[in-house]
Motif scaffolding. Structure first.
Motif, PDB file in Angstrom:
ATOM      1  N   CYS A  14       0.148  -3.733 -25.712  1.00  0.00           N
ATOM      2  CA  CYS A  14      -1.149  -3.054 -25.805  1.00  0.00           C
ATOM      3  C   CYS A  14      -1.372  -1.910 -24.824  1.00  0.00           C
ATOM      4  N   ILE A  15      -0.765  -1.960 -23.658  1.00  0.00           N
ATOM      5  CA  ILE A  15      -1.092  -0.989 -22.609  1.00  0.00           C
ATOM      6  C   ILE A  15       0.042   0.026 -22.463  1.00  0.00           C
ATOM      7  N   HIS A  16      -0.259   1.285 -22.809  1.00  0.00           N
ATOM      8  CA  HIS A  16       0.760   2.339 -22.785  1.00  0.00           C
ATOM      9  C   HIS A  16       0.303   3.579 -22.017  1.00  0.00           C
ATOM     10  N   ARG A  17      -0.768   3.464 -21.296  1.00  0.00           N
ATOM     11  CA  ARG A  17      -1.325   4.598 -20.573  1.00  0.00           C
ATOM     12  C   ARG A  17      -0.363   5.061 -19.479  1.00  0.00           C
ATOM     13  N   GLU A  18      -0.398   6.358 -19.205  1.00  0.00           N
ATOM     14  CA  GLU A  18       0.443   6.896 -18.140  1.00  0.00           C
ATOM     15  C   GLU A  18       0.170   6.147 -16.834  1.00  0.00           C
ATOM     16  N   GLY A  19       1.211   5.668 -16.206  1.00  0.00           N
ATOM     17  CA  GLY A  19       1.094   4.923 -14.952  1.00  0.00           C
ATOM     18  C   GLY A  19       1.070   3.421 -15.147  1.00  0.00           C
ATOM     19  N   SER A  20       0.886   2.961 -16.376  1.00  0.00           N
ATOM     20  CA  SER A  20       0.832   1.507 -16.609  1.00  0.00           C
ATOM     21  C   SER A  20       2.159   0.840 -16.281  1.00  0.00           C
ATOM     22  N   ASP A  21       3.260   1.562 -16.451  1.00  0.00           N
ATOM     23  CA  ASP A  21       4.568   1.004 -16.114  1.00  0.00           C
ATOM     24  C   ASP A  21       4.682   0.770 -14.605  1.00  0.00           C
ATOM     25  N   LYS A  22       4.144   1.687 -13.821  1.00  0.00           N
ATOM     26  CA  LYS A  22       4.183   1.550 -12.358  1.00  0.00           C
ATOM     27  C   LYS A  22       3.276   0.395 -11.901  1.00  0.00           C
ATOM     28  N   LEU A  23       2.136   0.232 -12.551  1.00  0.00           N
ATOM     29  CA  LEU A  23       1.257  -0.888 -12.223  1.00  0.00           C
ATOM     30  C   LEU A  23       1.956  -2.198 -12.528  1.00  0.00           C
ATOM     31  N   LEU A  24       2.619  -2.284 -13.654  1.00  0.00           N
ATOM     32  CA  LEU A  24       3.333  -3.509 -14.003  1.00  0.00           C
ATOM     33  C   LEU A  24       4.470  -3.771 -13.019  1.00  0.00           C
ATOM     34  N   GLU A  25       5.179  -2.732 -12.606  1.00  0.00           N
ATOM     35  CA  GLU A  25       6.226  -2.892 -11.585  1.00  0.00           C
ATOM     36  C   GLU A  25       5.640  -3.519 -10.324  1.00  0.00           C
ATOM     37  N   TYR A  26       4.467  -3.039  -9.912  1.00  0.00           N
ATOM     38  CA  TYR A  26       3.801  -3.600  -8.732  1.00  0.00           C
ATOM     39  C   TYR A  26       3.461  -5.067  -8.948  1.00  0.00           C
ATOM     40  N   LEU A  27       2.874  -5.398 -10.103  1.00  0.00           N
ATOM     41  CA  LEU A  27       2.487  -6.785 -10.368  1.00  0.00           C
ATOM     42  C   LEU A  27       3.690  -7.721 -10.347  1.00  0.00           C
ATOM     43  N   LEU A  28       4.851  -7.224 -10.765  1.00  0.00           N
ATOM     44  CA  LEU A  28       6.072  -8.034 -10.814  1.00  0.00           C
ATOM     45  C   LEU A  28       6.844  -8.029  -9.492  1.00  0.00           C
ATOM     46  N   SER A  29       6.438  -7.184  -8.563  1.00  0.00           N
ATOM     47  CA  SER A  29       7.190  -7.024  -7.313  1.00  0.00           C
ATOM     48  C   SER A  29       6.872  -8.128  -6.301  1.00  0.00           C
ATOM     49  N   LYS A  30       7.656  -8.133  -5.246  1.00  0.00           N
ATOM     50  CA  LYS A  30       7.440  -9.080  -4.140  1.00  0.00           C
ATOM     51  C   LYS A  30       6.190  -8.734  -3.343  1.00  0.00           C
TER      52      LYS A  30
END
Length: 195
Positions: A14-30
């Motif tokens: 559902c989420i494809h907005r510019e920057g959403s990939d970076k937010l997801l990277e943060y959520l999955l990070s240590k």
């Protein structure tokens, strides 16, 4: 499918907005404990993984609320899948890295003190609740005005905000009311205190 997998499925679909990939990277990070954090210290979702479970519950409740015939025909609310996913899944990012495992003493059924596990709240970025979630999200991607107000006022009248502002936000940005309704439904009817 576990909660983490379900979250990722919805987010990636559902989420494809510019920057959403970076937010997801943060959520999955240590650097983030989003997928293991509780949703509260002693109330709803006060256990490991409670935060992501709560966010998914809010997502389902919001989708159900917005699917009601009256919501479409009378209230004329219509939001796309991306906005629904953003506000529901990300409304409580303010809780990331705020809960620390600890213990407290309680009396058991025989009146004997026992040490039990609990969570303590230790916010290293005390920027408020809804506004902190908006702040975190907008560090990665833009929100629409309606999304930002929905997340900011998702606590509704139970928050510490000026009650006049809450009412004004609900009136001007109806997604705020819808998200608040979904959040309260998930909190009080689906989750509640862990027995």
């Amino acid at each position: 499918m576990d909660y983490r997998e379900r979250f990722l499925e919805i987010y990636n679909t559902c989420i494809h907005r510019e920057g959403s990939d970076k937010l997801l990277e943060y959520l999955l990070s240590k650097s983030s404990d989003y997928f293991t954090a509780p949703a509260s210290t002693r109330f709803h979702g006060a256990y490991e993984g409670g935060l992501v479970e709560h966010s998914l519950n809010v997502y389902e409740c919001l989708k159900d609320y917005l699917a009601r015939e009256r919501v479409h025909s009378v209230y004329r609310l219509d939001y796309d899948e991306e906005s629904i996913a953003i506000v529901a899944l990300l409304h409580d990012l303010c809780k990331i890295n705020c809960y620390k495992a600890g213990t407290r003493n309680v009396k058991d059924e025989n009146g004997i003190w026992q040490s039990v596990p609990t969570y303590e709240y230790d916010d290293r970025l005390p920027y408020g609740h809804g506004e902190k979630s908006v702040y975190i999200i907008t560090g990665f991607m833009k929100l629409t005005r309606e999304e930002a107000f929905a997340i900011r006022y998702h606590m509704g009248f139970s928050g510490v905000e000026d009650k006049r502002n809450v009412g004004d936000a609900f009136e001007q940005f109806p997604l705020s009311f819808a998200l608040n309704t979904a959040d309260m439904e998930a909190t009080y009817f689906l989750e509640g205190k862990k027995k």
